[in-house]
Design a protein around this motif. Structure first.
Motif, PDB file in Angstrom:
ATOM      1  N   ILE A  90     -22.122  -4.243 -42.057  1.00  0.00           N
ATOM      2  CA  ILE A  90     -21.748  -2.967 -43.008  1.00  0.00           C
ATOM      3  C   ILE A  90     -23.149  -2.489 -43.574  1.00  0.00           C
ATOM      4  O   ILE A  90     -23.603  -1.342 -43.471  1.00  0.00           O
ATOM      5  N   ASP A  91     -23.528  -3.439 -44.523  1.00  0.00           N
ATOM      6  CA  ASP A  91     -24.736  -3.149 -45.261  1.00  0.00           C
ATOM      7  C   ASP A  91     -26.191  -2.846 -44.315  1.00  0.00           C
ATOM      8  O   ASP A  91     -26.870  -2.194 -44.696  1.00  0.00           O
ATOM      9  N   TYR A  92     -26.328  -3.626 -43.237  1.00  0.00           N
ATOM     10  CA  TYR A  92     -27.614  -3.525 -42.598  1.00  0.00           C
ATOM     11  C   TYR A  92     -27.478  -2.186 -41.725  1.00  0.00           C
ATOM     12  O   TYR A  92     -28.507  -1.618 -41.607  1.00  0.00           O
ATOM     13  N   LEU A  93     -26.195  -1.868 -40.993  1.00  0.00           N
ATOM     14  CA  LEU A  93     -26.267  -0.843 -40.115  1.00  0.00           C
ATOM     15  C   LEU A  93     -25.465   0.401 -40.828  1.00  0.00           C
ATOM     16  O   LEU A  93     -25.554   1.319 -40.158  1.00  0.00           O
ATOM     17  N   ASP A  94     -25.204   0.354 -42.051  1.00  0.00           N
ATOM     18  CA  ASP A  94     -24.671   1.240 -42.704  1.00  0.00           C
ATOM     19  C   ASP A  94     -23.394   1.998 -41.914  1.00  0.00           C
ATOM     20  O   ASP A  94     -23.097   2.955 -41.554  1.00  0.00           O
ATOM     21  N   LEU A  95     -22.543   1.073 -41.525  1.00  0.00           N
ATOM     22  CA  LEU A  95     -21.446   1.445 -40.774  1.00  0.00           C
ATOM     23  C   LEU A  95     -20.434   2.257 -41.452  1.00  0.00           C
ATOM     24  O   LEU A  95     -20.038   1.897 -42.575  1.00  0.00           O
TER      25      LEU A  95
ATOM     26  N   ALA B 231     -19.865 -11.936 -42.754  1.00  0.00           N
ATOM     27  CA  ALA B 231     -20.291 -11.415 -41.470  1.00  0.00           C
ATOM     28  C   ALA B 231     -20.251  -9.744 -41.593  1.00  0.00           C
ATOM     29  O   ALA B 231     -20.995  -8.942 -41.200  1.00  0.00           O
ATOM     30  N   LYS B 232     -18.889  -9.225 -41.941  1.00  0.00           N
ATOM     31  CA  LYS B 232     -18.410  -7.976 -41.911  1.00  0.00           C
ATOM     32  C   LYS B 232     -19.437  -7.212 -42.826  1.00  0.00           C
ATOM     33  O   LYS B 232     -19.744  -6.208 -42.707  1.00  0.00           O
ATOM     34  N   GLN B 233     -19.483  -8.008 -44.061  1.00  0.00           N
ATOM     35  CA  GLN B 233     -20.224  -6.911 -45.092  1.00  0.00           C
ATOM     36  C   GLN B 233     -21.602  -6.959 -44.850  1.00  0.00           C
ATOM     37  O   GLN B 233     -22.355  -5.994 -45.232  1.00  0.00           O
ATOM     38  N   TYR B 234     -22.198  -8.149 -44.309  1.00  0.00           N
ATOM     39  CA  TYR B 234     -23.461  -8.085 -43.752  1.00  0.00           C
ATOM     40  C   TYR B 234     -23.811  -6.987 -42.793  1.00  0.00           C
ATOM     41  O   TYR B 234     -24.864  -6.041 -42.996  1.00  0.00           O
TER      42      TYR B 234
END
Length: 285
Positions: free
Chosen positions: A33-38, A28-31
């Protein structure tokens, strides 16, 4: 999006369910980070919410998931019919809504914390995905799409029952071939709701407003177009028909494999709980 229920349905198998569930926080965290460029500080602010919601899921949602598979097992043993399929459909919709609320609870604080640059990137991503969807729709071949859908259903069913016989595959093609073609309406609706979300984010909507908007959209379906509502009802009817017709055609080996898989999933979901229990379901025979 079916969230956790869909994930559990997709992976099956004892150890795989446990592994997938116990690593859900990482994925969930990785998704996100990748989708929203956190940025790392945004992730740190969000991690306590993620841990809180996953803990709540383990204590409050796993009993509902386990109960759903237990109810499906009971329906399989009794024989799928119009009555127990109506119960399962009701239980499945309740599961979806519970998990959609979880998704909203996790997404709203992240969206409220986006920087202007991240918001512009998200808007651009939404626009590019909409363009890709429109391009795909423009070159769609209805006959090919029906066959692709039938193959997708056949592969999913065979994961539960083992190989289907030609007559059983024919049932799948006949039933899924009568499902409504609603992809264009889905794309149009999703694009419209994403634009409304971006508009709210641009004017600085806070977490509470974002959560209310997403709940109305993804949980309550408050402004779902009539065409999509009718299509959803029709798909439910066809899925029920498919369960009932296939159930009548299963041989002993297929039935045994299906029930063993359902038992395993129920038991896996019970084992993941600190205090194993089955939650009461909306409709039980």
């Amino acid at each position: 999006m079916l969230i956790m229920a869909a994930c559990v349905l997709a992976i099956g198998g004892c150890s795989r369910v446990s592994i997938a569930y116990n690593t859900a926080d990482f994925f969930a965290k990785q998704y996100a980070i990748d989708y929203l460029d956190l940025a790392s500080d945004q992730v740190r602010r969000w991690e306590p919410r993620l841990e809180q919601e996953l803990a709540r899921h383990r204590s409050q949602e796993l009993p509902h998931l386990a109960a759903f598979f237990d109810q499906t097992l009971g329906a399989s043993r009794a024989g799928f019919d119009a009555v127990n399929m109506a119960c399962l459909t009701s239980a499945f919709l309740a599961l979806y809504k519970r998990h959609a609320r979880l998704a909203v609870a996790l997404a709203a604080p992240l969206l409220a914390d986006l920087t202007p640059a991240q918001l512009r990137a998200l808007e651009r991503r939404f626009r590019e995905e909409a363009e890709e969807d429109e391009a795909d729709l423009a070159k769609r071949d209805t006959a090919w799409e029906k066959e692709k859908r039938a193959r997708r259903y056949i592969e999913a069913i065979e994961d539960w029952t083992g190989p289907l016989r030609p007559g059983q595959a024919h049932i799948v093609r006949h039933v899924t071939g009568r499902m409504p073609e609603s992809e264009a309406a889905v794309v149009d609706y999703r694009t419209r709701k994403r634009r409304q979300l971006i508009e709210r984010l641009k004017r600085g909507a806070g977490e509470r407003e974002i959560a209310a908007f997403m709940t109305s959209w993804l949980v309550d379906f408050s402004d779902l177009p009539p065409r999509l509502r009718r299509a959803g009802d029709e798909i439910e009817a066809r899925v029920s028909e498919l369960f009932i017709r296939l159930d009548a055609s299963l041989d002993a080996a297929q039935q045994a494999r299906l029930e063993k898989r359902l038992e395993q999933l129920r038991d896996d979901l019970l084992r993941l709980q600190k205090r194993p229990r089955l939650a009461p379901l909306p409709c039980q025979r």
